[in-house]
Each structure stands twice: as C-alpha cells, then as structure tokens.
Design an enzyme around this catalytic site. Sequence first.
Site, short mmCIF file in Angstrom:
data_model
loop_
_atom_site.label_atom_id
_atom_site.label_comp_id
_atom_site.label_asym_id
_atom_site.label_seq_id
_atom_site.Cartn_x
_atom_site.Cartn_y
_atom_site.Cartn_z
N HIS A 1 -23.20 -31.35 -35.04
CA HIS A 1 -24.44 -30.57 -35.03
C HIS A 1 -25.45 -31.19 -35.96
O HIS A 1 -25.76 -30.66 -37.02
CB HIS A 1 -24.15 -29.11 -35.42
CG HIS A 1 -23.38 -28.42 -34.35
ND1 HIS A 1 -23.95 -28.11 -33.14
CD2 HIS A 1 -22.10 -28.03 -34.27
CE1 HIS A 1 -23.05 -27.55 -32.36
NE2 HIS A 1 -21.91 -27.50 -33.03
N CYS B 1 -9.84 -34.30 -34.18
CA CYS B 1 -9.36 -34.55 -35.55
C CYS B 1 -7.83 -34.44 -35.56
O CYS B 1 -7.28 -33.48 -35.00
CB CYS B 1 -9.97 -33.53 -36.50
SG CYS B 1 -9.31 -33.67 -38.15
N HIS C 1 -15.05 -19.63 -30.99
CA HIS C 1 -15.32 -20.93 -31.61
C HIS C 1 -14.63 -22.01 -30.76
O HIS C 1 -13.47 -21.82 -30.37
CB HIS C 1 -14.79 -20.96 -33.04
CG HIS C 1 -15.18 -22.20 -33.79
ND1 HIS C 1 -14.60 -23.42 -33.54
CD2 HIS C 1 -16.12 -22.41 -34.74
CE1 HIS C 1 -15.17 -24.33 -34.34
NE2 HIS C 1 -16.08 -23.73 -35.07
N GLU D 1 -13.17 -24.73 -31.38
CA GLU D 1 -11.86 -25.20 -31.85
C GLU D 1 -10.76 -24.21 -31.46
O GLU D 1 -9.68 -24.59 -31.00
CB GLU D 1 -11.87 -25.39 -33.37
CG GLU D 1 -10.54 -25.91 -33.90
CD GLU D 1 -10.40 -25.81 -35.41
OE1 GLU D 1 -11.30 -26.26 -36.13
OE2 GLU D 1 -9.36 -25.28 -35.86
N CYS E 1 -7.59 -26.51 -43.14
CA CYS E 1 -7.96 -27.81 -43.69
C CYS E 1 -8.83 -27.56 -44.91
O CYS E 1 -9.75 -26.74 -44.85
CB CYS E 1 -8.74 -28.60 -42.65
SG CYS E 1 -9.60 -30.01 -43.36
N THR F 1 -8.84 -24.39 -38.44
CA THR F 1 -8.82 -25.26 -39.63
C THR F 1 -9.80 -24.81 -40.72
O THR F 1 -9.53 -25.01 -41.90
CB THR F 1 -9.15 -26.73 -39.27
OG1 THR F 1 -10.39 -26.75 -38.56
CG2 THR F 1 -8.07 -27.38 -38.47
FE1 SF4 Z 1 -10.72 -32.30 -39.38
FE2 SF4 Z 1 -10.85 -30.74 -41.53
FE3 SF4 Z 1 -13.00 -32.01 -40.71
FE4 SF4 Z 1 -12.06 -30.01 -39.27
S1 SF4 Z 1 -12.90 -29.87 -41.36
S2 SF4 Z 1 -12.74 -31.99 -38.50
S3 SF4 Z 1 -9.88 -30.27 -39.58
S4 SF4 Z 1 -11.11 -32.97 -41.48
#
Ligand code: SF4
Length: 289
Positions: free
Chosen positions: A44, A104, A132, A134, A200, A172
């Site tokens: 984005h 990722c 979302h 993801e 993450c 994440t």
């Molecule tokens: Fe990967 Fe973490 Fe970035 Fe998401 S925030 S793309 S899980 S490194």
Amino acid sequence: MEVILAEHAGFCFGVQRAVDTVYEQIGNREKEGRPIYTFGPIIHNEEVVDDLEKRGVRVLDSLADACAVPEGERGTVIIRSHGVEKSVCESLKELGFDVVDATCPFVKRIHNIVEKESLVGKSIVIVGNAGHPEVEGIKGWSAAATYIVESVEEAKNLVLRPEEELCIVSQTTFNYKKFQDVVEIFGERGYNGSVVNTVCNATEVRQAEARELAARVDVMIVIGGTHSSNTKKLYEICRQECEMTYYIQTLDDLHLRLPESVRLVGITAGASTPNNIIEEVQNYVRINF
Ligand code: SF4
C-alpha cells in the site's frame, strides 16, 4: 550533528522480499518478454505501485480480472506477502499464468499448519480480522470447519460442537496479548487441541525501537503515508518521548529549522515506506544540518 536511522525502519522482511521479487521478475521479463501482474497491489504505497505500473506491471484485483486477461497475455502473476487462498493459486495456474509466490514465509507457515491440521480433522480457529486479505487467504488453506474470531466476546459466543478438536492460529499482525486472551477462553470452555503462536513481531520491534530512539534524540523524524495507521502509531509513540517529532510523507514535506543545540536526529519509517525515501531524507539531513 549525528543522524541515527532506526534499524527496522520501513518495510518488514516479508514486504521487502515481495517487492524485490517483483523487480527480479521485471529483470527476467527483459529476457523472456512475458507480461507481469501482481495479485492485488504488492504494497500500500502509491509511489511503489506507480513505479511498477510505469515498468509495465499490472495489478489484478480478483480472479475475474485474471479471467479477463486475453490468453496470449497471461504471463507471470506474483502473489503478495499476505498470501492467497489455495484455490486462487490453483485457478491462476489453470488459467495459464506462471504463479510466483511471494507470500511471506511467516504467513506460508500458517497456511501449512492450517492445511495439515485440518486434514487430520481439526477445526481451525483463526484469531484475526475477518475480511483482511491475509485471514481470507489462511482460511482458504483449511479443509475443515474454520472460524474467525477477533475478540474474547466472539470466542465466548462461538457455537461449536462439544467434540470438536481445535487448532488455533493467529493473523500475523494480531496483538499477542489479545491472542492469548482469546486462546484462554477456548481453554476455559474445555476445548482441546493445539495452539500455534503465529504472531509476527515485526511491528512491535519497529515500535519498541522507535520509542527507544525517540527517547535519546533531540529531533525525531517519522516517514510514512498520511493514511498509514502504523505510521500514525509510530508518530504518537515518538511524540510521547520527543517533543520535536515531525511526521512527513517524503523529503518535500521536510521544512526543518533546527536550533543550534540539536545534536542528535533520529529517523524511523512506517511499514510501507520504501528505502529510497528513507535514504533521501537521511542524506538530506546529514548534508544540510
Ligand atoms: Fe511477514 Fe511479519 Fe511482514 Fe507480515 S509483518 S509480511 S508476517 S514479516
């Protein structure tokens, strides 16, 4: 005057990897001449998306868009860091696209867990934000019943069969503390199964580092889009620690007049700020002050 750039300013590892993948594919295309697409904007950030567009990379927003591409123009399609449903990958391949998966690895790990655990009969609970991309993608790797819960309330009210065995994962970017709270509810309700912490910490690391840096500098510069919520958050954190904190989108917004007493300037940037903008600002401050 010294300028310190936060180590984790800007793109996280997964986004950097996805953006690099697109540029690599552009390099390959010069040899092969096939068109390149990304499935959704790779990031984005308008500057990056515009630059890619100038280099001939087109964005497919949906499978319908992919179907509309004439057969002779179905080249390479790159999956962004959020990942997509398994069925989307398969459909793109069936349509004749070469799929380059830049999901990722941390998200890919969730896909693998969800697929494996659902295939042995566990129901999947994704703790995250329904809608979302993801989360939609993760859901699309499950072969069993799948639930999305975002809060303790939703976990309390989720209707489950008593014998259901669960595998609980998280989006994440979900807050780890909230994830733990939701997990606790399923424990209290007596459900068995596995819990995999798939949060993450890239965002938390960036924020903790910004806080620490802002606390020891005289001036702090935060770079990122005005609509970027993670940049706003970074700005708020830095402003709490350093009164002279500036929020800019690009170098053009930087109109600094620094007092003589300023010795240390810190710089950080939101998750969708490209490196070249960070470098421009950093070099400008180094050279001009
Ligand atoms: Fe990967 Fe973490 Fe970035 Fe998401 S925030 S793309 S899980 S490194």
